[in-house]
Design an enzyme around this catalytic site. Structure first.
Site, short mmCIF file in Angstrom:
data_model
loop_
_atom_site.label_atom_id
_atom_site.label_comp_id
_atom_site.label_asym_id
_atom_site.label_seq_id
_atom_site.Cartn_x
_atom_site.Cartn_y
_atom_site.Cartn_z
N THR A 52 -29.96 -8.19 -13.65
CA THR A 52 -28.83 -7.88 -12.78
C THR A 52 -28.77 -6.40 -12.35
OG1 THR A 52 -27.42 -7.56 -14.71
CG2 THR A 52 -27.38 -9.73 -13.69
N TYR A 115 -33.38 -7.74 -5.63
CA TYR A 115 -32.40 -8.53 -6.38
C TYR A 115 -31.92 -9.72 -5.54
CZ TYR A 115 -27.99 -9.72 -8.74
OH TYR A 115 -26.95 -10.38 -9.36
N TRP A 139 -19.55 -8.35 -7.63
CA TRP A 139 -18.97 -7.17 -8.27
C TRP A 139 -18.28 -7.53 -9.60
CZ3 TRP A 139 -16.33 -3.71 -3.95
CH2 TRP A 139 -17.20 -3.57 -2.88
#
Ligand SMILES: NC(=O)c1ccc[n+]([C@@H]2O[C@H](COP(=O)([O-])OP(=O)(O)OC[C@H]3O[C@@H](n4cnc5c(N)ncnc54)[C@H](OP(=O)(O)O)[C@@H]3O)[C@@H](O)[C@H]2O)c1
Length: 273
Positions: A52, A115, A139
């Site tokens: 991540t 990503y 987020w």
């Protein structure tokens, strides 16, 4: 749960205490044989394992593909062999951020970063392999490394804060993703659903200010553009979407519990300070 020791995995533990939470050591998703062994005999897999760190993915795209792309293919194949369904979690970073409004589940992904590309490959792997579901979120903050915690620590240490104000989205409590997963397990879920914090759009600088105020830290936040922020960094950063807003209409229609990000982020910041 794959990636059971991450932010969302930790948030799920109190909600689903009897589930098995595999850490990376227990189940490295890049290893097909280990995935097959771990998933044999399982009814449902919640696939949370991912690389991540967006900038690290950009520096090490092959590793990102192994974890986010091939790792998801391994999980999907193991689940298919076991007759299990998968609920996986993906990201707003599959979009390029050029849309004028919120992204719906029908919008075409066009990732800007390694990503985003590798997470999109992971989505496709799950969706092509069987009757699986992908939740896209944005987020995320919870028990782990995240933006709000970083800001609070920097402020407490007296470091000056320069935060990007031209990327817009909504932060999401890991608790909300966990509650959404539990809800989707109780219904016949769609293939794709967006789940984020509810409430008005914010920039990263706005999220920082909300969190600092809630934590009682009166520290000024310098608003900077993405370009200016990149200029001040030592290493190159991955490109991020300017617009990360995901439509919550489908989630609302399904009865997914949502919370206003301002309330959740404030409570989190008070607890983390
Ligand atoms: N965090 C965000 O802002 C965000 C935003 C949108 C979507 N998402 C997605 O939401 C999901 C959960 O995110 P999160 O915030 O809970 O992430 P996280 O805290 O980084 O957790 C991810 C977990 O996956 C593990 N992992 C990494 N490589 C692995 C591998 N090869 N095999 C098995 N496990 C591995 C990590 O272990 P180590 O710590 O040992 O590496 C970590 O425990 C992820 O799919 C992520 O892409 C996150």
């Amino acid at each position: 749960m794959t990636g059971g020791d991450g932010q969302v995995g930790r948030a799920l533990r109190p909600l689903l205490p009897t589930a098995r939470y595999a850490t990376r050591v227990e189940l490295d998703v890049t290893d097909q044989a280990r995935a097959n062994d771990a998933i044999a005999g399982v009814d449902v897999v919640v696939h949370l394992a991912a690389m991540t760190d967006v900038d690290r993915c950009e520096r090490e795209p092959q590793l990102a593909e192994e974890v986010n792309g091939a790792g998801s293919r391994n999980v999907a194949a193991a689940a298919r062999a076991a007759g299990a369904r998968v609920i996986g979690v993906s990201t707003d970073y599959v979009f390029d951020g050029t849309a004028p409004g919120e992204y719906t589940e029908a919008d075409e992904p066009r990732p800007l970063s390694a990503y985003g590309r590798t997470k999109l490959a992971g989505e496709l792997a799950l969706l092509e392999a069987g009757d699986n579901t992908v939740i896209r979120t944005s987020w995320v903050y919870g028990d782990g490394r995240n933006f709000i915690r970083t800001i609070l620590r920097a402020a407490a240490a007296g470091r000056p804060l320069a935060v990007v104000d031209d990327q817009v989205g909504r932060p999401t409590a890991a608790d909300d993703v966990a509650r959404a997963i539990v809800h989707l397990l109780s219904i016949d879920p769609p293939r794709l659903v967006h789940v984020t914090g509810d409430g008005p759009p914010a920039s990263w600088a706005g999220v920082a200010e909300q969190s600092l105020a809630a934590a009682g830290l009166t520290v000024p936040v310098e608003h900077v553009s993405t370009i200016e922020y990149g200029r001040r960094m030592d290493s190159a950063l991955a490109q991020r979407p300017a617009n990360s807003l995901l439509s919550l209409d489908r989630a609302r229609g399904l009865g997914v519990p949502l919370s206003d990000w301002r309330t959740s982020a404030s409570a989190y910041a008070r607890g983390a300070a």
